[in-house]
Design a protein around this motif. Structure first.
Motif, PDB file in Angstrom:
ATOM      1  N   ASP A   1       0.917  -1.177  -0.274  1.00  0.00           N
ATOM      2  CA  ASP A   1       0.130  -0.155  -0.076  1.00  0.00           C
ATOM      3  C   ASP A   1       1.330   1.376  -0.052  1.00  0.00           C
ATOM      4  O   ASP A   1       0.199   2.106  -0.412  1.00  0.00           O
ATOM      5  CB  ASP A   1      -0.964  -0.183   0.897  1.00  0.00           C
ATOM      6  N   GLU A   2       1.901   1.620   0.488  1.00  0.00           N
ATOM      7  CA  GLU A   2       2.804   2.452   0.805  1.00  0.00           C
ATOM      8  C   GLU A   2       3.347   2.296  -0.469  1.00  0.00           C
ATOM      9  O   GLU A   2       3.911   3.556  -1.266  1.00  0.00           O
ATOM     10  CB  GLU A   2       3.795   1.937   1.903  1.00  0.00           C
ATOM     11  N   ALA A   3       4.004   1.589  -0.419  1.00  0.00           N
ATOM     12  CA  ALA A   3       4.569   1.722  -3.014  1.00  0.00           C
ATOM     13  C   ALA A   3       3.783   2.227  -3.331  1.00  0.00           C
ATOM     14  O   ALA A   3       4.622   2.797  -4.524  1.00  0.00           O
ATOM     15  CB  ALA A   3       4.962  -0.097  -3.444  1.00  0.00           C
ATOM     16  N   LEU A   4       2.267   1.615  -3.458  1.00  0.00           N
ATOM     17  CA  LEU A   4       1.165   2.009  -4.602  1.00  0.00           C
ATOM     18  C   LEU A   4       1.518   3.625  -4.379  1.00  0.00           C
ATOM     19  O   LEU A   4       1.029   4.933  -4.738  1.00  0.00           O
ATOM     20  CB  LEU A   4       0.160   1.623  -4.295  1.00  0.00           C
ATOM     21  N   ALA A   5       1.228   4.139  -3.221  1.00  0.00           N
ATOM     22  CA  ALA A   5       1.234   5.687  -2.318  1.00  0.00           C
ATOM     23  C   ALA A   5       2.195   6.485  -3.117  1.00  0.00           C
ATOM     24  O   ALA A   5       2.639   7.763  -3.178  1.00  0.00           O
ATOM     25  CB  ALA A   5       0.581   5.439  -1.479  1.00  0.00           C
ATOM     26  N   LEU A   6       3.569   5.753  -2.715  1.00  0.00           N
ATOM     27  CA  LEU A   6       4.596   6.619  -3.095  1.00  0.00           C
ATOM     28  C   LEU A   6       4.778   6.353  -4.535  1.00  0.00           C
ATOM     29  O   LEU A   6       4.946   8.241  -5.981  1.00  0.00           O
ATOM     30  CB  LEU A   6       5.409   4.901  -2.630  1.00  0.00           C
ATOM     31  N   LEU A   7       3.679   5.867  -5.649  1.00  0.00           N
ATOM     32  CA  LEU A   7       4.377   5.697  -6.936  1.00  0.00           C
ATOM     33  C   LEU A   7       2.753   6.760  -7.299  1.00  0.00           C
ATOM     34  O   LEU A   7       3.119   7.313  -8.143  1.00  0.00           O
ATOM     35  CB  LEU A   7       4.088   4.331  -7.394  1.00  0.00           C
ATOM     36  N   ARG A   8       2.109   6.637  -6.892  1.00  0.00           N
ATOM     37  CA  ARG A   8       1.036   7.474  -7.109  1.00  0.00           C
ATOM     38  C   ARG A   8       1.417   9.498  -7.382  1.00  0.00           C
ATOM     39  O   ARG A   8       1.056  10.263  -7.346  1.00  0.00           O
ATOM     40  CB  ARG A   8      -0.458   7.398  -6.303  1.00  0.00           C
ATOM     41  N   GLY A   9       1.994   8.782  -6.139  1.00  0.00           N
ATOM     42  CA  GLY A   9       2.533  10.701  -5.361  1.00  0.00           C
ATOM     43  C   GLY A   9       4.451  11.739  -7.091  1.00  0.00           C
ATOM     44  O   GLY A   9       4.014  12.626  -7.601  1.00  0.00           O
ATOM     45  N   TRP A  10       4.542  10.065  -7.479  1.00  0.00           N
ATOM     46  CA  TRP A  10       5.899  10.259  -8.473  1.00  0.00           C
ATOM     47  C   TRP A  10       5.209  10.432  -9.906  1.00  0.00           C
ATOM     48  O   TRP A  10       5.087  11.414 -10.316  1.00  0.00           O
ATOM     49  CB  TRP A  10       6.539   9.219  -8.589  1.00  0.00           C
ATOM     50  N   GLN A  11       3.504   9.921  -9.802  1.00  0.00           N
ATOM     51  CA  GLN A  11       3.099  10.373 -11.425  1.00  0.00           C
ATOM     52  C   GLN A  11       2.305  11.342 -11.055  1.00  0.00           C
ATOM     53  O   GLN A  11       2.581  12.126 -11.644  1.00  0.00           O
ATOM     54  CB  GLN A  11       2.152   9.677 -11.456  1.00  0.00           C
ATOM     55  N   ALA A  12       1.819  12.222 -10.266  1.00  0.00           N
ATOM     56  CA  ALA A  12       1.022  12.825 -10.067  1.00  0.00           C
ATOM     57  C   ALA A  12       2.050  14.367 -10.189  1.00  0.00           C
ATOM     58  O   ALA A  12       2.032  15.369 -10.483  1.00  0.00           O
ATOM     59  CB  ALA A  12       0.781  13.342  -8.836  1.00  0.00           C
ATOM     60  N   LEU A  13       4.046  14.281  -9.947  1.00  0.00           N
ATOM     61  CA  LEU A  13       4.340  14.880 -10.308  1.00  0.00           C
ATOM     62  C   LEU A  13       5.086  15.388 -11.645  1.00  0.00           C
ATOM     63  O   LEU A  13       5.900  15.904 -11.784  1.00  0.00           O
ATOM     64  CB  LEU A  13       5.876  15.037  -9.122  1.00  0.00           C
ATOM     65  N   PHE A  14       5.126  13.801 -11.471  1.00  0.00           N
ATOM     66  CA  PHE A  14       6.316  13.458 -13.120  1.00  0.00           C
ATOM     67  C   PHE A  14       5.497  13.329 -14.613  1.00  0.00           C
ATOM     68  O   PHE A  14       6.168  13.630 -15.787  1.00  0.00           O
ATOM     69  CB  PHE A  14       7.338  12.343 -13.220  1.00  0.00           C
ATOM     70  N   GLY A  15       4.022  13.049 -14.366  1.00  0.00           N
ATOM     71  CA  GLY A  15       3.632  12.754 -14.582  1.00  0.00           C
ATOM     72  C   GLY A  15       4.005  11.352 -15.966  1.00  0.00           C
ATOM     73  O   GLY A  15       4.404  10.457 -15.422  1.00  0.00           O
ATOM     74  N   ASP A  16       4.052  11.272 -16.912  1.00  0.00           N
ATOM     75  CA  ASP A  16       4.479  10.072 -17.984  1.00  0.00           C
ATOM     76  C   ASP A  16       6.182  10.230 -17.902  1.00  0.00           C
ATOM     77  O   ASP A  16       6.441   9.659 -18.973  1.00  0.00           O
ATOM     78  CB  ASP A  16       3.782  10.043 -19.483  1.00  0.00           C
TER      79      ASP A  16
ATOM     80  N   LEU B   1       2.945  -5.539 -11.093  1.00  0.00           N
ATOM     81  CA  LEU B   1       2.063  -6.018 -10.638  1.00  0.00           C
ATOM     82  C   LEU B   1       1.668  -3.872  -9.961  1.00  0.00           C
ATOM     83  O   LEU B   1      -0.018  -2.727 -11.230  1.00  0.00           O
ATOM     84  CB  LEU B   1       1.797  -6.248  -9.062  1.00  0.00           C
ATOM     85  N   LEU B   2       2.387  -2.965  -9.856  1.00  0.00           N
ATOM     86  CA  LEU B   2       2.146  -1.813  -9.596  1.00  0.00           C
ATOM     87  C   LEU B   2       2.308  -0.804 -11.556  1.00  0.00           C
ATOM     88  O   LEU B   2       1.802  -0.267 -11.447  1.00  0.00           O
ATOM     89  CB  LEU B   2       3.567  -1.118  -9.111  1.00  0.00           C
ATOM     90  N   ALA B   3       2.544  -1.256 -12.318  1.00  0.00           N
ATOM     91  CA  ALA B   3       3.426  -0.625 -13.372  1.00  0.00           C
ATOM     92  C   ALA B   3       1.524  -1.261 -14.409  1.00  0.00           C
ATOM     93  O   ALA B   3       1.495  -0.089 -14.846  1.00  0.00           O
ATOM     94  CB  ALA B   3       4.019  -1.618 -14.188  1.00  0.00           C
ATOM     95  N   VAL B   4       0.885  -2.172 -13.961  1.00  0.00           N
ATOM     96  CA  VAL B   4       0.098  -3.031 -15.090  1.00  0.00           C
ATOM     97  C   VAL B   4      -1.519  -1.872 -14.114  1.00  0.00           C
ATOM     98  O   VAL B   4      -1.944  -1.587 -14.650  1.00  0.00           O
ATOM     99  CB  VAL B   4      -0.644  -4.366 -14.683  1.00  0.00           C
ATOM    100  N   LYS B   5      -1.494  -1.903 -13.202  1.00  0.00           N
ATOM    101  CA  LYS B   5      -2.111  -1.185 -12.293  1.00  0.00           C
ATOM    102  C   LYS B   5      -2.430   0.409 -11.989  1.00  0.00           C
ATOM    103  O   LYS B   5      -3.468   0.342 -12.027  1.00  0.00           O
ATOM    104  CB  LYS B   5      -2.267  -1.714 -10.408  1.00  0.00           C
ATOM    105  N   ARG B   6      -1.510   0.949 -13.007  1.00  0.00           N
ATOM    106  CA  ARG B   6      -1.259   2.259 -12.568  1.00  0.00           C
ATOM    107  C   ARG B   6      -1.105   2.963 -13.633  1.00  0.00           C
ATOM    108  O   ARG B   6      -0.764   3.980 -14.546  1.00  0.00           O
ATOM    109  CB  ARG B   6      -0.485   2.868 -11.418  1.00  0.00           C
ATOM    110  N   GLY B   7      -0.740   1.793 -14.486  1.00  0.00           N
ATOM    111  CA  GLY B   7      -0.251   2.549 -16.319  1.00  0.00           C
ATOM    112  C   GLY B   7       0.966   2.694 -16.040  1.00  0.00           C
ATOM    113  O   GLY B   7       1.313   4.036 -17.448  1.00  0.00           O
ATOM    114  N   VAL B   8       2.162   2.477 -15.318  1.00  0.00           N
ATOM    115  CA  VAL B   8       3.262   2.959 -15.812  1.00  0.00           C
ATOM    116  C   VAL B   8       4.088   2.599 -16.259  1.00  0.00           C
ATOM    117  O   VAL B   8       4.557   0.735 -16.381  1.00  0.00           O
ATOM    118  CB  VAL B   8       4.208   3.133 -13.458  1.00  0.00           C
ATOM    119  N   PRO B   9       5.191   2.688 -17.237  1.00  0.00           N
ATOM    120  CA  PRO B   9       6.251   2.586 -18.703  1.00  0.00           C
ATOM    121  C   PRO B   9       7.002   1.924 -16.742  1.00  0.00           C
ATOM    122  O   PRO B   9       7.869   1.879 -16.008  1.00  0.00           O
ATOM    123  CB  PRO B   9       6.685   3.495 -18.540  1.00  0.00           C
ATOM    124  N   VAL B  10       7.517   0.533 -17.486  1.00  0.00           N
ATOM    125  CA  VAL B  10       8.806   0.214 -16.873  1.00  0.00           C
ATOM    126  C   VAL B  10      10.142  -0.332 -17.967  1.00  0.00           C
ATOM    127  O   VAL B  10      10.034   0.183 -18.989  1.00  0.00           O
ATOM    128  CB  VAL B  10       8.824  -1.724 -16.760  1.00  0.00           C
TER     129      VAL B  10
END
Length: 296
Positions: free
Chosen positions: A148-163, A186-195
């Motif tokens: 859950d913490e990893a997901l929250a951190l990822l959301r924060g980075w996405q909000a800041l950097f976008g794509d 798993l996070l990449a699929v859930k949040r649509g983040v590239p690896v």
């Protein structure tokens, strides 16, 4: 471009943990048929002029970046890793400001640290981020079982950097890497983040590992033969060829393709050999040259 570009690499200018010499790097990159390579030394841009000049001479696209230490909220825990890569002139200016501020205001135990509060939308404009793999905050949370913490951190980075934020995947034989990859996917699929795949390069050839370890020991004040000293690196952190990386990430070809896509997105133009002096105020009717001559 070929199927892979190295985006995370420390040269001898990292001082702490790199033994890659710039001239040798250019020869190795050219021999491997790679059209671009990034240098991301720890908290500094000391290699920039030499690297950029040598890359241009060799016909290789130079990619500029830095591996930063990011402070934890309220100083809780060790700083985590984040790699910032320069997209354009604005990004370069922003990166130099962050590095300078880290050295001037953010030193912790002798290490320059960037505080999270400094990373505003304006401060990171023109910069692209790699998560840092298992050394980044998302990776650490995953390895600690705090999804859950990893997901929250990822959301924060996405909000800041976008794509412009990528989850970094590494396979260098170090503990926790495969678990970090599994959680990151798993996070990449859930949040649509590239690896993106990196090899966290510290030396050019596998045989250079002992020389690298000697440098690390000199910095840490430890002995190579000391069985109790920390082993944070592996002999696999060399400049792997695109073919080797293709075999290593055969199950994740998009992670290789994204390294090439990132290289295309980084287009900093560095003008060298042309001194650029600040617009210093001088008395009316006098040129800067005349005023400097008189003051000198």
């Amino acid at each position: 471009m070929t199927g892979f570009v190295h985006l995370r690499l420390h040269t001898e200018y990292s001082l702490v943990d790199g033994v890659v010499r710039v001239d040798a790097l250019m020869g190795a990159v050219a021999a491997a048929g790679m059209p671009a390579v990034a240098v991301t030394d720890r908290s500094n841009l000391f290699a920039l002029v030499k690297f950029h000049s040598a890359a241009q001479k060799a016909g290789i696209k130079p990619l500029i970046g830095v591996d930063l230490l990011i402070g934890e909220p309220e100083g809780q825990g060790e700083p985590s890793g984040l790699t910032l890569l320069v997209q354009d002139a604005k990004g370069f200016r922003n990166l130099t400001r962050l590095i300078s501020r880290a050295w001037q205001e953010g030193q912790h135990s002798g290490q320059p640290v960037v505080e999270r509060s400094w990373l505003t939308a304006e401060a990171i404009e023109g910069l692209l981020a790699l998560s840092g793999g298992r050394e980044g905050d998302v990776g650490r949370a995953l390895l600690a079982g705090r999804r859950d913490e990893a997901l929250a951190l990822l959301r924060g980075w996405q909000a800041l950097f976008g794509d412009r934020y990528y989850l970094e995947l590494q396979r260098t034989g170090r503990p926790g890497e495969e678990d970090c990859i599994a959680g990151s996917l798993l996070l990449a699929v859930k949040r649509g983040v590239p690896v993106v795949a990196t090899n966290d390069v510290r030396f050019i050839a596998r045989d250079d590992f002992e020389a690298h370890e000697a440098r690390v020991c000199i910095h840490e004040g430890t002995l190579l033969a000391d069985a109790a000293r920390p082993r944070r690196y592996s002999e696999q952190q060399y400049l792997r060829s695109p073919q080797e990386m293709a075999r290593l990430f055969a199950d994740l070809p998009e992670a290789l393709e994204n390294s090439v896509e990132i290289a295309r997105r980084l287009n900093l133009e560095v003008r060298l050999g042309k001194p650029s002096l600040p617009a210093y105020p001088v008395p009316a009717g006098r040129s800067i040259e005349d005023h400097l001559r008189e003051e000198a």
